[in-house]
Design a protein around this motif. Structure first.
Motif, PDB file in Angstrom:
ATOM      1  N   ASN A  79       0.816  -1.215   0.000  1.00 12.55           N
ATOM      2  CA  ASN A  79       0.000   0.000   0.000  1.00 12.55           C
ATOM      3  C   ASN A  79       0.851   1.268   0.000  1.00 12.55           C
ATOM      4  O   ASN A  79       0.443   2.285  -0.569  1.00 12.55           O
ATOM      5  N   TYR A  80       2.036   1.252   0.655  1.00  8.19           N
ATOM      6  CA  TYR A  80       2.920   2.429   0.628  1.00  8.19           C
ATOM      7  C   TYR A  80       3.242   2.788  -0.818  1.00  8.19           C
ATOM      8  O   TYR A  80       3.134   3.942  -1.222  1.00  8.19           O
ATOM      9  N   TYR A  81       3.666   1.778  -1.571  1.00  9.87           N
ATOM     10  CA  TYR A  81       4.029   2.003  -2.971  1.00  9.87           C
ATOM     11  C   TYR A  81       2.829   2.537  -3.750  1.00  9.87           C
ATOM     12  O   TYR A  81       2.921   3.515  -4.472  1.00  9.87           O
ATOM     13  N   SER A  82       1.697   1.861  -3.612  1.00  9.73           N
ATOM     14  CA  SER A  82       0.511   2.205  -4.382  1.00  9.73           C
ATOM     15  C   SER A  82       0.018   3.616  -4.072  1.00  9.73           C
ATOM     16  O   SER A  82      -0.275   4.397  -4.987  1.00  9.73           O
ATOM     17  N   LYS A  83      -0.066   3.963  -2.796  1.00  8.54           N
ATOM     18  CA  LYS A  83      -0.538   5.304  -2.421  1.00  8.54           C
ATOM     19  C   LYS A  83       0.403   6.376  -2.946  1.00  8.54           C
ATOM     20  O   LYS A  83      -0.028   7.438  -3.401  1.00  8.54           O
ATOM     21  N   TRP A  84       1.704   6.111  -2.882  1.00  4.12           N
ATOM     22  CA  TRP A  84       2.698   7.070  -3.368  1.00  4.12           C
ATOM     23  C   TRP A  84       2.536   7.278  -4.870  1.00  4.12           C
ATOM     24  O   TRP A  84       2.555   8.408  -5.362  1.00  4.12           O
ATOM     25  N   ILE A  85       2.368   6.197  -5.597  1.00  4.35           N
ATOM     26  CA  ILE A  85       2.187   6.283  -7.054  1.00  4.35           C
ATOM     27  C   ILE A  85       0.904   7.041  -7.379  1.00  4.35           C
ATOM     28  O   ILE A  85       0.893   7.950  -8.211  1.00  4.35           O
ATOM     29  N   GLU A  86      -0.184   6.684  -6.733  1.00  6.30           N
ATOM     30  CA  GLU A  86      -1.478   7.301  -7.029  1.00  6.30           C
ATOM     31  C   GLU A  86      -1.564   8.759  -6.584  1.00  6.30           C
ATOM     32  O   GLU A  86      -2.421   9.497  -7.058  1.00  6.30           O
ATOM     33  N   ARG A 118       7.569   7.341 -10.844  1.00  7.22           N
ATOM     34  CA  ARG A 118       7.440   6.617  -9.581  1.00  7.22           C
ATOM     35  C   ARG A 118       7.298   5.111  -9.806  1.00  7.22           C
ATOM     36  O   ARG A 118       7.866   4.313  -9.056  1.00  7.22           O
ATOM     37  N   ILE A 119       6.554   4.731 -10.827  1.00  8.88           N
ATOM     38  CA  ILE A 119       6.419   3.299 -11.127  1.00  8.88           C
ATOM     39  C   ILE A 119       7.781   2.722 -11.506  1.00  8.88           C
ATOM     40  O   ILE A 119       8.164   1.658 -11.025  1.00  8.88           O
ATOM     41  N   ALA A 120       8.526   3.444 -12.330  1.00  8.18           N
ATOM     42  CA  ALA A 120       9.863   2.984 -12.720  1.00  8.18           C
ATOM     43  C   ALA A 120      10.769   2.860 -11.494  1.00  8.18           C
ATOM     44  O   ALA A 120      11.524   1.886 -11.364  1.00  8.18           O
ATOM     45  N   MET A 121      10.692   3.829 -10.583  1.00  2.20           N
ATOM     46  CA  MET A 121      11.491   3.756  -9.352  1.00  2.20           C
ATOM     47  C   MET A 121      11.113   2.524  -8.539  1.00  2.20           C
ATOM     48  O   MET A 121      11.988   1.840  -7.990  1.00  2.20           O
ATOM     49  N   CYS A 122       9.826   2.237  -8.441  1.00  2.00           N
ATOM     50  CA  CYS A 122       9.373   1.055  -7.691  1.00  2.00           C
ATOM     51  C   CYS A 122       9.923  -0.229  -8.295  1.00  2.00           C
ATOM     52  O   CYS A 122      10.465  -1.070  -7.582  1.00  2.00           O
ATOM     53  N   ILE A 123       9.782  -0.374  -9.607  1.00  2.27           N
ATOM     54  CA  ILE A 123      10.253  -1.584 -10.284  1.00  2.27           C
ATOM     55  C   ILE A 123      11.763  -1.733 -10.089  1.00  2.27           C
ATOM     56  O   ILE A 123      12.250  -2.815  -9.724  1.00  2.27           O
ATOM     57  N   ASN A 124      12.505  -0.650 -10.292  1.00  2.00           N
ATOM     58  CA  ASN A 124      13.965  -0.694 -10.103  1.00  2.00           C
ATOM     59  C   ASN A 124      14.330  -0.983  -8.656  1.00  2.00           C
ATOM     60  O   ASN A 124      15.239  -1.768  -8.383  1.00  2.00           O
ATOM     61  N   GLY A 125      13.642  -0.333  -7.728  1.00  2.00           N
ATOM     62  CA  GLY A 125      13.913  -0.565  -6.310  1.00  2.00           C
ATOM     63  C   GLY A 125      13.650  -2.007  -5.909  1.00  2.00           C
ATOM     64  O   GLY A 125      14.443  -2.624  -5.197  1.00  2.00           O
ATOM     65  N   LEU A 126      12.532  -2.553  -6.369  1.00  2.00           N
ATOM     66  CA  LEU A 126      12.224  -3.954  -6.061  1.00  2.00           C
ATOM     67  C   LEU A 126      13.285  -4.880  -6.636  1.00  2.00           C
ATOM     68  O   LEU A 126      13.746  -5.803  -5.956  1.00  2.00           O
ATOM     69  N   ALA A 156      11.747   2.850   1.858  1.00  2.98           N
ATOM     70  CA  ALA A 156      12.544   4.012   2.290  1.00  2.98           C
ATOM     71  C   ALA A 156      13.854   4.102   1.508  1.00  2.98           C
ATOM     72  O   ALA A 156      14.272   5.194   1.103  1.00  2.98           O
ATOM     73  N   GLU A 157      14.520   2.964   1.294  1.00  4.59           N
ATOM     74  CA  GLU A 157      15.771   2.959   0.522  1.00  4.59           C
ATOM     75  C   GLU A 157      15.525   3.416  -0.911  1.00  4.59           C
ATOM     76  O   GLU A 157      16.314   4.165  -1.479  1.00  4.59           O
ATOM     77  N   MET A 158      14.407   2.973  -1.485  1.00  4.72           N
ATOM     78  CA  MET A 158      14.059   3.374  -2.846  1.00  4.72           C
ATOM     79  C   MET A 158      13.847   4.881  -2.919  1.00  4.72           C
ATOM     80  O   MET A 158      14.338   5.540  -3.825  1.00  4.72           O
ATOM     81  N   LEU A 159      13.135   5.447  -1.952  1.00  6.57           N
ATOM     82  CA  LEU A 159      12.896   6.904  -1.946  1.00  6.57           C
ATOM     83  C   LEU A 159      14.209   7.665  -1.823  1.00  6.57           C
ATOM     84  O   LEU A 159      14.433   8.654  -2.529  1.00  6.57           O
ATOM     85  N   ARG A 160      15.087   7.209  -0.919  1.00  4.53           N
ATOM     86  CA  ARG A 160      16.390   7.879  -0.760  1.00  4.53           C
ATOM     87  C   ARG A 160      17.206   7.800  -2.033  1.00  4.53           C
ATOM     88  O   ARG A 160      17.800   8.791  -2.467  1.00  4.53           O
ATOM     89  N   ALA A 161      17.236   6.632  -2.647  1.00  5.02           N
ATOM     90  CA  ALA A 161      17.985   6.460  -3.887  1.00  5.02           C
ATOM     91  C   ALA A 161      17.425   7.361  -4.995  1.00  5.02           C
ATOM     92  O   ALA A 161      18.170   7.937  -5.780  1.00  5.02           O
ATOM     93  N   GLY A 162      16.115   7.502  -5.026  1.00  7.94           N
ATOM     94  CA  GLY A 162      15.492   8.374  -6.019  1.00  7.94           C
ATOM     95  C   GLY A 162      15.855   9.828  -5.799  1.00  7.94           C
ATOM     96  O   GLY A 162      16.109  10.570  -6.766  1.00  7.94           O
ATOM     97  N   ARG A 163      15.905  10.265  -4.549  1.00  8.58           N
ATOM     98  CA  ARG A 163      16.291  11.652  -4.237  1.00  8.58           C
ATOM     99  C   ARG A 163      17.747  11.910  -4.584  1.00  8.58           C
ATOM    100  O   ARG A 163      18.126  13.009  -4.947  1.00  8.58           O
ATOM    101  N   GLU A 164      18.551  10.855  -4.458  1.00  9.70           N
ATOM    102  CA  GLU A 164      19.976  10.987  -4.773  1.00  9.70           C
ATOM    103  C   GLU A 164      20.243  10.673  -6.249  1.00  9.70           C
ATOM    104  O   GLU A 164      21.389  10.560  -6.655  1.00  9.70           O
ATOM    105  N   ASN A 165      19.173  10.500  -7.019  1.00 10.65           N
ATOM    106  CA  ASN A 165      19.238  10.183  -8.455  1.00 10.65           C
ATOM    107  C   ASN A 165      20.009   8.913  -8.747  1.00 10.65           C
ATOM    108  O   ASN A 165      20.726   8.825  -9.755  1.00 10.65           O
ATOM    109  N   LYS A 166      19.890   7.932  -7.863  1.00 10.21           N
ATOM    110  CA  LYS A 166      20.557   6.640  -8.103  1.00 10.21           C
ATOM    111  C   LYS A 166      19.590   5.639  -8.727  1.00 10.21           C
ATOM    112  O   LYS A 166      19.968   4.538  -9.025  1.00 10.21           O
ATOM    113  N   LEU A 167      18.323   6.024  -8.878  1.00  7.91           N
ATOM    114  CA  LEU A 167      17.344   5.147  -9.555  1.00  7.91           C
ATOM    115  C   LEU A 167      16.761   5.872 -10.723  1.00  7.91           C
ATOM    116  O   LEU A 167      16.486   7.013 -10.724  1.00  7.91           O
TER     117      LEU A 167
END
Length: 171
Positions: free
Chosen positions: A127-134, A145-153, A160-171
């Motif tokens: 639900n965290y992922y879904s609510k964030w995407i929606e 956001r969907i691409a970040m989720c797929i890459n993070g998974l 949380a790691e996925m969000l941090r990586a996205g902010r640091e442009n690592k995803l």
């Protein structure tokens, strides 16, 4: 049952990952009226002053107490953000079933590994992922956001790691 009470905005100083969060304390006696004998996180809906919300989780803090974190969007809508400001809450348990983003589901169908990892997550984490995407305001942001989720998974990252990586442009 709708519970109405007045609360005071608070802010964590040093509290691990919660450092700096603005929140409302929900004492054990009130939490017990919303959902009796519950010690785990659960969703509520209602109003904070005139601002309506739903599908929002409150988090256990021990001794039966919970907190309702207030993100920037909520603080902007209630026009309050400073520690000590008072708000009036009218809340009840939100029993509505959360549906996973159909766009995320469609993309997971194209990536079997990411889907397998996602399906092993607890429903609350899905639900965290879904609510964030929606919550994305544009199609471009939703796609990112969907691409970040797929890459993070696929990189075995937590939400949380996925969000941090996205902010640091690592995803």
């Amino acid at each position: 049952m709708v519970i109405k009470f007045t609360a005071t905005l608070q802010k964590f100083k040093e509290q691990g990952e919660k450092t700096g969060w603005t929140y409302i304390n929900i004492p054990a006696d009130i939490a017990n009226k919303i959902k009796p004998n519950c010690k785990k996180s659960f969703r509520i809906k209602g109003t904070i002053d005139a601002y309506s919300f739903k599908a929002t989780s409150i988090l256990p803090m021990g001794e039966g107490n919970f907190i309702l974190p207030l993100n920037a969007i909520v603080r902007k809508n209630i026009k309050k953000s400073r520690t000590g400001e008072k708000v009036i809450l009218q809340v009840e348990e939100d029993k509505a079933e959360l549906k996973i983003s159909s766009d995320l589901v469609a993309c997971l169908e194209d990536d079997k590994n990411a889907k397998m990892i996602f399906m092993k997550l607890p429903k609350s984490h899905q639900n965290y992922y879904s609510k964030w995407i929606e919550s994305a305001k544009t199609h471009a942001t939703k796609a990112k956001r969907i691409a970040m989720c797929i890459n993070g998974l696929n990189n075995n990252m937590t939400y949380a790691e996925m969000l941090r990586a996205g902010r640091e442009n690592k995803l």
